[in-house]
Design a protein around this motif. Structure first.
Motif, mmCIF file in Angstrom:
data_model
loop_
_atom_site.group_PDB
_atom_site.id
_atom_site.type_symbol
_atom_site.label_atom_id
_atom_site.label_comp_id
_atom_site.label_asym_id
_atom_site.label_seq_id
_atom_site.Cartn_x
_atom_site.Cartn_y
_atom_site.Cartn_z
ATOM 1 N N MET A 166 36.478 37.283 47.925
ATOM 2 C CA MET A 166 36.824 37.462 46.622
ATOM 3 C C MET A 166 35.764 38.080 45.689
ATOM 4 O O MET A 166 34.541 37.319 45.895
ATOM 5 N N LYS A 167 36.005 39.063 45.093
ATOM 6 C CA LYS A 167 34.559 39.560 44.204
ATOM 7 C C LYS A 167 35.124 39.633 42.635
ATOM 8 O O LYS A 167 36.253 40.315 42.369
ATOM 9 N N PRO A 168 34.351 39.206 41.929
ATOM 10 C CA PRO A 168 34.593 39.622 40.245
ATOM 11 C C PRO A 168 34.578 40.969 40.191
ATOM 12 O O PRO A 168 34.053 41.807 40.626
ATOM 13 N N GLY A 169 35.779 41.468 39.189
ATOM 14 C CA GLY A 169 35.737 42.758 38.567
ATOM 15 C C GLY A 169 36.386 43.669 39.984
ATOM 16 O O GLY A 169 36.390 44.926 39.666
ATOM 17 N N HIS A 170 36.671 43.083 41.051
ATOM 18 C CA HIS A 170 37.349 43.852 42.256
ATOM 19 C C HIS A 170 38.556 43.358 42.798
ATOM 20 O O HIS A 170 39.318 44.097 43.316
ATOM 21 N N GLY A 171 38.704 42.004 43.068
ATOM 22 C CA GLY A 171 39.484 41.504 43.887
ATOM 23 C C GLY A 171 38.924 41.318 44.945
ATOM 24 O O GLY A 171 37.580 41.265 45.346
ATOM 25 N N GLU A 223 39.303 45.723 35.775
ATOM 26 C CA GLU A 223 39.555 44.290 35.752
ATOM 27 C C GLU A 223 41.279 44.204 36.033
ATOM 28 O O GLU A 223 41.499 43.399 36.803
ATOM 29 N N ALA A 273 41.768 44.929 39.623
ATOM 30 C CA ALA A 273 41.162 43.718 40.213
ATOM 31 C C ALA A 273 42.292 42.676 40.336
ATOM 32 O O ALA A 273 42.386 42.225 41.279
ATOM 33 N N ARG A 323 32.922 35.778 36.894
ATOM 34 C CA ARG A 323 34.276 35.267 36.854
ATOM 35 C C ARG A 323 35.164 35.923 37.789
ATOM 36 O O ARG A 323 35.385 37.345 37.676
ATOM 37 N N ASP A 340 42.703 35.453 41.510
ATOM 38 C CA ASP A 340 41.625 34.666 42.635
ATOM 39 C C ASP A 340 41.293 33.529 42.120
ATOM 40 O O ASP A 340 41.130 32.689 43.358
#
Lengths: 87, 200
Positions: free
Chosen positions: A6-11, B52, B55, B136, B141
């Motif tokens: 899991m990665k912020p700003g990416h999924g 965002e 994502a 974040r 997620d």
């Protein structure tokens, strides 16, 4: 088996993918697995219980990952937090 | 002579300090403001709504692929997930307590039978690598991380969290409203399931 993170700003991103029955691919999976754990990630394996119920298992080493697992998901370790905003 | 000179120097330094102090204070305040403005602009520039959104779409797909169909429907319809508590009382048919998982908010523990709120567990999964300036995870997620951690090792996650009394961060009135929505949602689901069984 796929290793996802899991990665912020990416999924999620795909870290590695391979067949655990092929030694070379297994080695690559193990290396990627260790890198993530060394970076402080938690690793979870989504599972389906015999009755069909969805579950997850946290694993601390590659040996703990079921051989037939399709995915291992890495995410940042939990930290006690208190976000400033209120609901 | 030396004493007088020393005294004069001290007085001079104090006078200069008194004269310069308001100016220095203004300068420092201006610098702090500039720094805050710079940070605000950087954060805005780093934020890309399209990225965002993409994502979050990926995160929703991942969540959907990991949880039960009914749990996914709950999250899609209500915006939170319920997880039954598993510590103790495993033999009981209906669990004594449950959790509500909200994205980027504390996990709320409550008694399903009465709706009584027990605790808030503040827990976050900050990614300190901050790939796009933020630590974040996408909302879904964050929910999935909480779900997996609770599901796999409830004690560990609760142990890592900061525990607070209800109402510290999540408005109890909102939780009560959410529990009421959840009860209606459960009723609708069980009615439609009964209808399907009868039709079959």
């Amino acid at each position: 088996m796929k290793l996802l993170r899991m990665k912020p700003g990416h999924g999620e991103i795909l870290l590695a993918e391979g067949d655990v029955e092929v030694p070379e691919q297994e080695r690559e999976l193990i290396e990627a697995f260790r890198r993530e754990l060394d970076a402080g990630m938690w690793a979870a394996v989504p599972l389906q219980a015999p009755g069909g119920r969805r579950q997850a298992e946290l694993v601390k080493s590659f040996q703990d990952v079921p051989r037939d697992a399709e995915r291992v998901i890495f995410f940042p370790r939990a930290a006690g937090g208190a976000p400033a905003t209120s609901a | 002579m030396k004493l007088a000179l020393g005294t004069a120097i001290v007085v001079l330094v104090v006078l200069l300090w008194e004269l310069a102090r308001p100016h220095l204070r203004r300068m420092l305040a201006g610098y702090a403001q500039m720094l805050a403005e710079h940070r605000r602009r950087s954060a805005l520039q780093g934020y890309d709504p399209g990225r965002e959104l993409r994502a979050e779409q990926r995160a929703r797909a991942l969540l959907r692929s990991c949880v039960e169909e009914s749990d996914w429907a709950m999250y899609r319809d209500l915006g939170f997930l319920r997880v039954w508590g598993a510590i103790g009382d495993r033999a009981q048919e209906s669990p004594a307590y449950a959790y509500l998982i909200y994205p980027h908010k504390p996990i709320v523990a409550y008694v399903p039978a009465t709706g009584e709120l027990l605790n808030e567990y503040c827990v976050a999964f900050p990614d300190h690598s901050r790939p796009y300036g933020s630590a974040r995870l996408p909302d879904s997620d964050d929910v999935l991380a909480k779900w997996m951690a609770l599901n796999a090792d409830e004690r560990r996650l609760i142990g890592e969290a900061n525990m607070h009394l209800p109402g510290r961060q999540v408005d109890p009135a909102r939780v009560a409203a959410d529990l009421s929505r959840l009860a209606s949602w459960d009723r609708r689901r069980s009615q439609s399931a009964d209808g399907s069984v009868r039709a079959a």
